[in-house]
Design a protein around this motif. Sequence first.
Motif, PDB file in Angstrom:
ATOM      1  N   UNK A  95       0.510  -0.935  -0.547  1.00 56.36           N
ATOM      2  CA  UNK A  95       0.228   0.158  -0.017  1.00 56.36           C
ATOM      3  C   UNK A  95       0.854   1.359   0.193  1.00 56.36           C
ATOM      4  N   UNK A  96       0.851   2.204  -0.489  1.00 56.23           N
ATOM      5  CA  UNK A  96       1.250   3.241  -1.096  1.00 56.23           C
ATOM      6  C   UNK A  96       0.378   4.186  -1.473  1.00 56.23           C
ATOM      7  N   UNK A  97       0.723   5.621  -0.292  1.00 47.88           N
ATOM      8  CA  UNK A  97       0.014   6.503  -0.952  1.00 47.88           C
ATOM      9  C   UNK A  97      -0.211   7.082  -2.706  1.00 47.88           C
ATOM     10  N   UNK A  98      -1.569   7.362  -2.734  1.00 45.38           N
ATOM     11  CA  UNK A  98      -2.214   7.901  -3.857  1.00 45.38           C
ATOM     12  C   UNK A  98      -1.199   8.266  -4.469  1.00 45.38           C
ATOM     13  N   UNK A  99      -0.325   9.263  -4.310  1.00 42.21           N
ATOM     14  CA  UNK A  99       0.220  10.180  -4.888  1.00 42.21           C
ATOM     15  C   UNK A  99       1.946  10.118  -4.055  1.00 42.21           C
ATOM     16  N   UNK A 100       2.787  11.152  -4.153  1.00 40.78           N
ATOM     17  CA  UNK A 100       4.084  11.673  -3.846  1.00 40.78           C
ATOM     18  C   UNK A 100       4.100  12.394  -2.233  1.00 40.78           C
ATOM     19  N   UNK A 101       4.492  12.292  -1.397  1.00 43.15           N
ATOM     20  CA  UNK A 101       4.458  13.314  -0.706  1.00 43.15           C
ATOM     21  C   UNK A 101       6.018  14.349  -0.832  1.00 43.15           C
ATOM     22  N   UNK A 102       6.666  13.735  -1.184  1.00 45.59           N
ATOM     23  CA  UNK A 102       8.069  14.694  -2.237  1.00 45.59           C
ATOM     24  C   UNK A 102       7.697  13.997  -3.758  1.00 45.59           C
ATOM     25  N   UNK A 103       7.209  15.023  -4.905  1.00 47.81           N
ATOM     26  CA  UNK A 103       7.164  14.361  -5.898  1.00 47.81           C
ATOM     27  C   UNK A 103       9.221  14.849  -6.825  1.00 47.81           C
ATOM     28  N   UNK A 104       9.539  15.681  -5.883  1.00 51.49           N
ATOM     29  CA  UNK A 104      10.631  15.876  -5.450  1.00 51.49           C
ATOM     30  C   UNK A 104      11.904  15.598  -4.776  1.00 51.49           C
ATOM     31  N   UNK A 105      12.864  15.739  -5.380  1.00 53.49           N
ATOM     32  CA  UNK A 105      14.233  15.450  -3.721  1.00 53.49           C
ATOM     33  C   UNK A 105      15.753  16.596  -4.913  1.00 53.49           C
ATOM     34  N   UNK A 106      15.728  17.315  -4.070  1.00 52.52           N
ATOM     35  CA  UNK A 106      17.056  18.512  -4.499  1.00 52.52           C
ATOM     36  C   UNK A 106      18.082  18.477  -2.995  1.00 52.52           C
ATOM     37  N   UNK A 107      19.268  18.180  -4.452  1.00 56.84           N
ATOM     38  CA  UNK A 107      20.618  17.652  -2.984  1.00 56.84           C
ATOM     39  C   UNK A 107      21.177  18.554  -3.347  1.00 56.84           C
ATOM     40  N   UNK A 108      21.760  19.766  -2.089  1.00 56.33           N
ATOM     41  CA  UNK A 108      22.964  20.305  -2.710  1.00 56.33           C
ATOM     42  C   UNK A 108      24.087  20.387  -1.822  1.00 56.33           C
ATOM     43  N   UNK A 109      24.651  20.646  -2.683  1.00 58.72           N
ATOM     44  CA  UNK A 109      26.577  20.434  -1.784  1.00 58.72           C
ATOM     45  C   UNK A 109      27.033  21.250  -2.258  1.00 58.72           C
ATOM     46  N   UNK A 110      28.229  20.915  -0.978  1.00 58.80           N
ATOM     47  CA  UNK A 110      29.922  22.069  -1.749  1.00 58.80           C
ATOM     48  C   UNK A 110      31.206  20.933  -2.609  1.00 58.80           C
ATOM     49  N   UNK A 111      31.588  20.940  -3.667  1.00 60.41           N
ATOM     50  CA  UNK A 111      32.493  20.615  -4.183  1.00 60.41           C
ATOM     51  C   UNK A 111      33.706  21.134  -4.036  1.00 60.41           C
TER      52      UNK A 111
END
Length: 134
Positions: A95-111
């Motif tokens: 059973x999953x939610x009918x949608x996406x709780x996190x429709x996108x994930x953005x990760x920002x980091x220093x290099x």
Amino acid sequence: MSTDTTASVSTHILDTSIGRPAEGVAISLSARSGSGVEWVALGGSATDADGRCKDLPALPEGTTHVRLDFETEAYFTGSIKTVKQAEAQQDAPRVRDSGAFFPEVTITFAVTPGEHYHVPLLLNPFGYSVYRGS
């Protein structure tokens, strides 16, 4: 491969709710050369059957910050065939939610130039975590 003047980035995604790689997730890569500088979209790719994204674009010289955008909505709404196949192999409830709780994930980091950054995403329908891998 990175050189002394550029960094390099790789990533993979594991769906921890089913214990399998997340296949078919689109990923976009952006970079900038300092805080407050505009982001430059470099391109993207999608995860393979192992959840890996092996062909992300190279970072330009002078990159100090990187942003990975993971498009997770299609994955969690089941429009990606492999999700249903992977879930069918599990004993856990499907059973999953009918949608996406996190429709996108953005990760920002220093290099830092000359370094390689492997940034795995551990994903489930209601949470995620990231870390610097090797």
